[in-house]
Design a protein around this motif. Sequence first.
Motif, PDB file in Angstrom:
ATOM      1  N   ARG A 219      42.600 120.176  45.324  1.00 57.06           N
ATOM      2  CA  ARG A 219      42.757 118.824  44.784  1.00 57.06           C
ATOM      3  C   ARG A 219      43.805 118.068  45.595  1.00 57.06           C
ATOM      4  N   ALA A 220      44.872 118.756  45.960  1.00 57.88           N
ATOM      5  CA  ALA A 220      45.914 118.124  46.780  1.00 57.88           C
ATOM      6  C   ALA A 220      45.408 117.838  48.185  1.00 57.88           C
ATOM      7  N   ALA A 221      44.644 118.774  48.749  1.00 56.38           N
ATOM      8  CA  ALA A 221      44.144 118.614  50.123  1.00 56.38           C
ATOM      9  C   ALA A 221      43.204 117.428  50.258  1.00 56.38           C
ATOM     10  N   THR A 222      42.491 117.104  49.187  1.00 59.06           N
ATOM     11  CA  THR A 222      41.502 116.018  49.227  1.00 59.06           C
ATOM     12  C   THR A 222      42.001 114.744  48.546  1.00 59.06           C
ATOM     13  N   ARG A 223      43.299 114.689  48.235  1.00 58.30           N
ATOM     14  CA  ARG A 223      43.870 113.530  47.543  1.00 58.30           C
ATOM     15  C   ARG A 223      43.189 113.317  46.189  1.00 58.30           C
ATOM     16  N   ASN A 224      43.106 114.403  45.437  1.00 58.36           N
ATOM     17  CA  ASN A 224      42.497 114.373  44.106  1.00 58.36           C
ATOM     18  C   ASN A 224      41.020 113.977  44.179  1.00 58.36           C
ATOM     19  N   PHE A 225      40.362 114.453  45.246  1.00 59.59           N
ATOM     20  CA  PHE A 225      38.928 114.200  45.446  1.00 59.59           C
ATOM     21  C   PHE A 225      38.629 112.697  45.409  1.00 59.59           C
ATOM     22  N   ARG A 226      39.455 111.961  46.121  1.00 58.26           N
ATOM     23  CA  ARG A 226      39.296 110.504  46.151  1.00 58.26           C
ATOM     24  C   ARG A 226      37.954 110.115  46.760  1.00 58.26           C
ATOM     25  N   PRO A 227      37.326 109.067  46.241  1.00 57.79           N
ATOM     26  CA  PRO A 227      36.019 108.625  46.752  1.00 57.79           C
ATOM     27  C   PRO A 227      36.019 108.327  48.241  1.00 57.79           C
TER      28      PRO A 227
ATOM     29  N   TRP B 172      42.894 117.996  54.218  1.00 56.31           N
ATOM     30  CA  TRP B 172      43.836 118.379  55.273  1.00 56.31           C
ATOM     31  C   TRP B 172      44.645 119.580  54.806  1.00 56.31           C
ATOM     32  N   VAL B 173      44.746 120.593  55.678  1.00 52.84           N
ATOM     33  CA  VAL B 173      45.540 121.787  55.384  1.00 52.84           C
ATOM     34  C   VAL B 173      46.379 122.147  56.604  1.00 52.84           C
ATOM     35  N   ASP B 174      47.422 122.917  56.367  1.00 56.77           N
ATOM     36  CA  ASP B 174      48.233 123.417  57.470  1.00 56.77           C
ATOM     37  C   ASP B 174      47.418 124.435  58.264  1.00 56.77           C
ATOM     38  N   GLU B 175      47.429 124.304  59.576  1.00 60.25           N
ATOM     39  CA  GLU B 175      46.583 125.150  60.413  1.00 60.25           C
ATOM     40  C   GLU B 175      46.954 126.623  60.314  1.00 60.25           C
ATOM     41  N   ARG B 176      48.221 126.919  60.068  1.00 59.42           N
ATOM     42  CA  ARG B 176      48.662 128.307  60.036  1.00 59.42           C
ATOM     43  C   ARG B 176      48.576 128.910  58.642  1.00 59.42           C
ATOM     44  N   THR B 177      49.061 128.187  57.642  1.00 57.50           N
ATOM     45  CA  THR B 177      49.118 128.750  56.286  1.00 57.50           C
ATOM     46  C   THR B 177      47.935 128.368  55.416  1.00 57.50           C
ATOM     47  N   MET B 178      47.184 127.360  55.824  1.00 59.56           N
ATOM     48  CA  MET B 178      46.062 126.828  55.049  1.00 59.56           C
ATOM     49  C   MET B 178      46.518 126.135  53.765  1.00 59.56           C
ATOM     50  N   ASN B 179      47.797 125.876  53.628  1.00 61.11           N
ATOM     51  CA  ASN B 179      48.288 125.141  52.473  1.00 61.11           C
ATOM     52  C   ASN B 179      47.985 123.657  52.643  1.00 61.11           C
ATOM     53  N   PRO B 180      47.780 122.914  51.553  1.00 60.23           N
ATOM     54  CA  PRO B 180      47.465 121.492  51.670  1.00 60.23           C
ATOM     55  C   PRO B 180      48.608 120.712  52.313  1.00 60.23           C
ATOM     56  N   THR B 181      48.235 119.693  53.089  1.00 68.85           N
ATOM     57  CA  THR B 181      49.226 118.848  53.753  1.00 68.85           C
ATOM     58  C   THR B 181      48.920 117.385  53.450  1.00 68.85           C
ATOM     59  N   ARG B 182      49.779 116.508  53.938  1.00 70.67           N
ATOM     60  CA  ARG B 182      49.556 115.080  53.754  1.00 70.67           C
ATOM     61  C   ARG B 182      48.381 114.606  54.601  1.00 70.67           C
ATOM     62  N   SER B 183      47.775 113.536  54.185  1.00 69.07           N
ATOM     63  CA  SER B 183      46.625 112.973  54.894  1.00 69.07           C
ATOM     64  C   SER B 183      46.971 112.695  56.347  1.00 69.07           C
TER      65      SER B 183
ATOM     66  N   MET C 153      45.223 120.348  59.910  1.00 64.33           N
ATOM     67  CA  MET C 153      43.835 120.598  60.274  1.00 64.33           C
ATOM     68  C   MET C 153      42.895 119.955  59.250  1.00 64.33           C
ATOM     69  N   VAL C 154      41.865 119.281  59.739  1.00 66.11           N
ATOM     70  CA  VAL C 154      40.878 118.668  58.857  1.00 66.11           C
ATOM     71  C   VAL C 154      39.865 119.731  58.428  1.00 66.11           C
ATOM     72  N   VAL C 155      39.534 119.737  57.158  1.00 67.68           N
ATOM     73  CA  VAL C 155      38.527 120.669  56.637  1.00 67.68           C
ATOM     74  C   VAL C 155      37.525 119.899  55.782  1.00 67.68           C
ATOM     75  N   ALA C 156      36.408 120.517  55.512  1.00 67.20           N
ATOM     76  CA  ALA C 156      35.401 119.951  54.620  1.00 67.20           C
ATOM     77  C   ALA C 156      35.351 120.791  53.354  1.00 67.20           C
ATOM     78  N   VAL C 157      35.508 120.160  52.214  1.00 67.36           N
ATOM     79  CA  VAL C 157      35.561 120.862  50.927  1.00 67.36           C
ATOM     80  C   VAL C 157      34.329 120.496  50.105  1.00 67.36           C
ATOM     81  N   LYS C 158      33.469 121.469  49.861  1.00 62.90           N
ATOM     82  CA  LYS C 158      32.274 121.240  49.048  1.00 62.90           C
ATOM     83  C   LYS C 158      32.581 121.600  47.599  1.00 62.90           C
ATOM     84  N   LYS C 159      32.420 120.630  46.731  1.00 63.38           N
ATOM     85  CA  LYS C 159      32.680 120.824  45.299  1.00 63.38           C
ATOM     86  C   LYS C 159      31.340 120.806  44.565  1.00 63.38           C
ATOM     87  N   LEU C 160      30.968 121.941  43.977  1.00 62.35           N
ATOM     88  CA  LEU C 160      29.658 122.062  43.362  1.00 62.35           C
ATOM     89  C   LEU C 160      29.638 121.472  41.966  1.00 62.35           C
TER      90      LEU C 160
END
Length: 456
Positions: free
Chosen positions: A119-127, A143-154, A158-165
């Motif tokens: 939710r943090a990585a996608t800015r609360n799944f903003r439209p 957006w996540v940190d490239e090393r830790t994969m923790n969410p980062t600021r926009s 590293m940019v990722v794609a998050v699929k929410k079913l």
Amino acid sequence: MGNCLGSDEAAELEVVKNSGQPQAAATAAPAMAPHKSEGSMSSGSGPSSSSRSAGSSMSSIATTTGRSGGSTSTSSGSRPLRAAAAASYREEEEEEEEEKEGRILEAPNLRIFTFAELRAATRNFRPDTVLGEGGFGRVYKGWVDERTMNPTRSGIGMVVAVKKLNQESVQGLQEWQSEVNFLGRLSHPNLVRLLGYCVEDRELLLVYEYMPKGSLENHLFRKGGSFEPISWNLRLRIAIGAARGLAFLHSSEKQVIYRDFKASNILLDTNYNAKLSDFGLAKNGPTGGDSHVTTRVMGTYGYAAPEYVATGHLYVKSDVYGFGVVLLEMLTGLRALDTARPAQQHNLVEWAKPYLADRRKLPRLVDPRLEGQYPSKAALQAAQLTLRCLEGDPRSRPSMAEVVLAIEAMEQLRVRPRDEAAPSGHAHGHGRSSRPRTGPGRAGSSSHHRQSPSAR
């Protein structure tokens, strides 16, 4: 799944279980990132990046140690260090070759995200972060940190794609499991990398590497300033990458049948390298000498092999048929199915086969947006290969390894001056009335295609 042929069970799949709140990184592979810098679904170093950095460090230590003892150092410690460096270098080369050829892990090696993290990585799944939408959910940019994969600021990391079913989709759950258990264990330059997942309460999410050029479908059929017609050479390059991905699946120890090969599932990185995405319908191939597996019919109309639609018998070479359909789309610039065309032209395969088999009629079939900029011999070879892939008997179709070799040979052919000088309508001018007609815009529209290559 309005454009698909049915529903399937995931009984053979290993269900990913998680009691209570998921661990932030129980099976985390924080350093896991693409083999090359690419980025709709990441960019970074591959899974073996830590091994490579260790090898590089060892090499520099050996060099420094040897030099510190003078130009003729023969200390007892230098030889073991040099041997270790050589061994490390060989290991590094082997790992790089393994990455190039692909590998299958014993079990998924994925980062387990919490819902709060995504939710943090996608800015609360903003439209405004939505990349695509389909029958089974939305895909968001994160957006996540490239090393830790923790969410980062926009814009940072590293940019990722998050699929929410969608929570209501039962079939979505089965396909989510399939994605984790197949794509989570497969590693190949021409397969989109699954980085991690989240299962929390009723929330199911998947995190992929980001593919900035979107899908082949968009480049072939969408119109607008962001989608220029792709050249002949680029089409071949994309076809080779997609073919290599399928060939890897088919040649693995336990053959994997992809079962949903289509233009919307071929994603492109920054350099237009093709990667197969969406393994929700993937299935283990036949075993024990069997020629096929029997299963409920699934897939997308227009791409599914006729023997599979008719009997439910799924062969490895059922995928080859789907590849032939996409190759035909790339050759013609037309969708496999388009109800906006005249009735006899709705199904591209049925309408185009006579043109593919006739050298004189073939130019009328080739995408006019290429403006004649393609080698005539290569187009003929592509047509012949397409026909072989579309054979009614799966045994008559080539293997994907043979397909890769055939397209690589086409790539060696160059546009001759005579072809270059030809006017844009030379091959189509008198034949345009024979080409399928669509509604507004030649590419037309089709209800058989999902809106997003990643959102099932």
